[in-house]
Design a protein around this motif. Sequence first.
Motif, PDB file in Angstrom:
ATOM      1  N   LEU A 142      -5.273   2.498   6.381  1.00 67.27           N
ATOM      2  CA  LEU A 142      -4.593   1.009   6.269  1.00 67.27           C
ATOM      3  C   LEU A 142      -5.146   0.394   7.461  1.00 67.27           C
ATOM      4  O   LEU A 142      -5.852  -0.584   7.352  1.00 67.27           O
ATOM      5  CB  LEU A 142      -3.166   0.995   6.073  1.00 67.27           C
ATOM      6  CG  LEU A 142      -2.459  -0.257   6.260  1.00 67.27           C
ATOM      7  CD1 LEU A 142      -2.970  -1.160   5.040  1.00 67.27           C
ATOM      8  CD2 LEU A 142      -1.153   0.095   6.149  1.00 67.27           C
TER       9      LEU A 142
ATOM     10  N   ALA B 207       0.769  -1.116  -0.091  1.00 64.11           N
ATOM     11  CA  ALA B 207      -0.021  -0.013   0.051  1.00 64.11           C
ATOM     12  C   ALA B 207       0.765   1.210   0.016  1.00 64.11           C
ATOM     13  O   ALA B 207       1.899   1.251   0.655  1.00 64.11           O
ATOM     14  CB  ALA B 207      -1.177   0.025   1.274  1.00 64.11           C
TER      15      ALA B 207
ATOM     16  N   SER C  41      -8.839  -1.145   1.408  1.00 60.07           N
ATOM     17  CA  SER C  41      -8.374  -0.826   3.123  1.00 60.07           C
ATOM     18  C   SER C  41      -9.184  -1.677   3.780  1.00 60.07           C
ATOM     19  O   SER C  41      -8.866  -2.159   4.874  1.00 60.07           O
ATOM     20  CB  SER C  41      -8.785   0.607   3.314  1.00 60.07           C
ATOM     21  OG  SER C  41     -10.206   1.093   2.973  1.00 60.07           O
TER      22      SER C  41
END
Length: 220
Positions: free
Chosen positions: A162, A8, A132
Amino acid sequence: MRKLTGAAFVSLDGVMQAPGGPTEDPTGDFGQGGWVFGIGDDVIDPVLGELFNPPYALLLGRRTYDIFAAYWPFVEGEMAGMGSALTAAEKHVVTHGDQPLDWANSYRLDGIAAIRTLKDSDGPDLLIQGSSTLYPPLLTAGLIDELVLMTFPVVLGTGKRLFGDGTPSGALSLLDHRIGAKGVIVTRWAPAGQIPTVDHPHPSTSAAEAERQRRMTEGC
């Protein structure tokens, strides 16, 4: 068994929403989409090359799948090769809905048990992109083997994070790190069990400390 890696782009305050563009995901009136491209860094391309070195399979939430499916099969120019590679890859989509998954090589998963079964099967390793909402339940279930975080030197203040609601506590072990010229920090982490705890070596026994704790307990 397949390895499951979550990769990410994140801000310093943990936001991962819409790194790629202003229309990518404006949910919650998020107005800072595309924040990755305002910085850029030479450390990113090698990491992405490693992550997307075939064979791999994508594990996606439904919203991220919709974003990808509306873009990558149709992209032209210098990114057309990446679009073709993503189209050829397996795409496992976690959704409880019955909307069609029209992008080639897309497969429906209905929850954590199905992800566990997929992970235990033979096939290419799994890579989470975006998505997410997948991180809290996957971390709780112990299904993530590695996290690759590309942390940008920006504070966004709002947006999907996150480690959102429902993320379990736990320790992480640092496997590797790289620092780019513009301040982007790439770190690789492996889950490492519970957070180590130690007794405070010199606990305060003063009356002032007892009074402070009493005030905190009473919300003062």
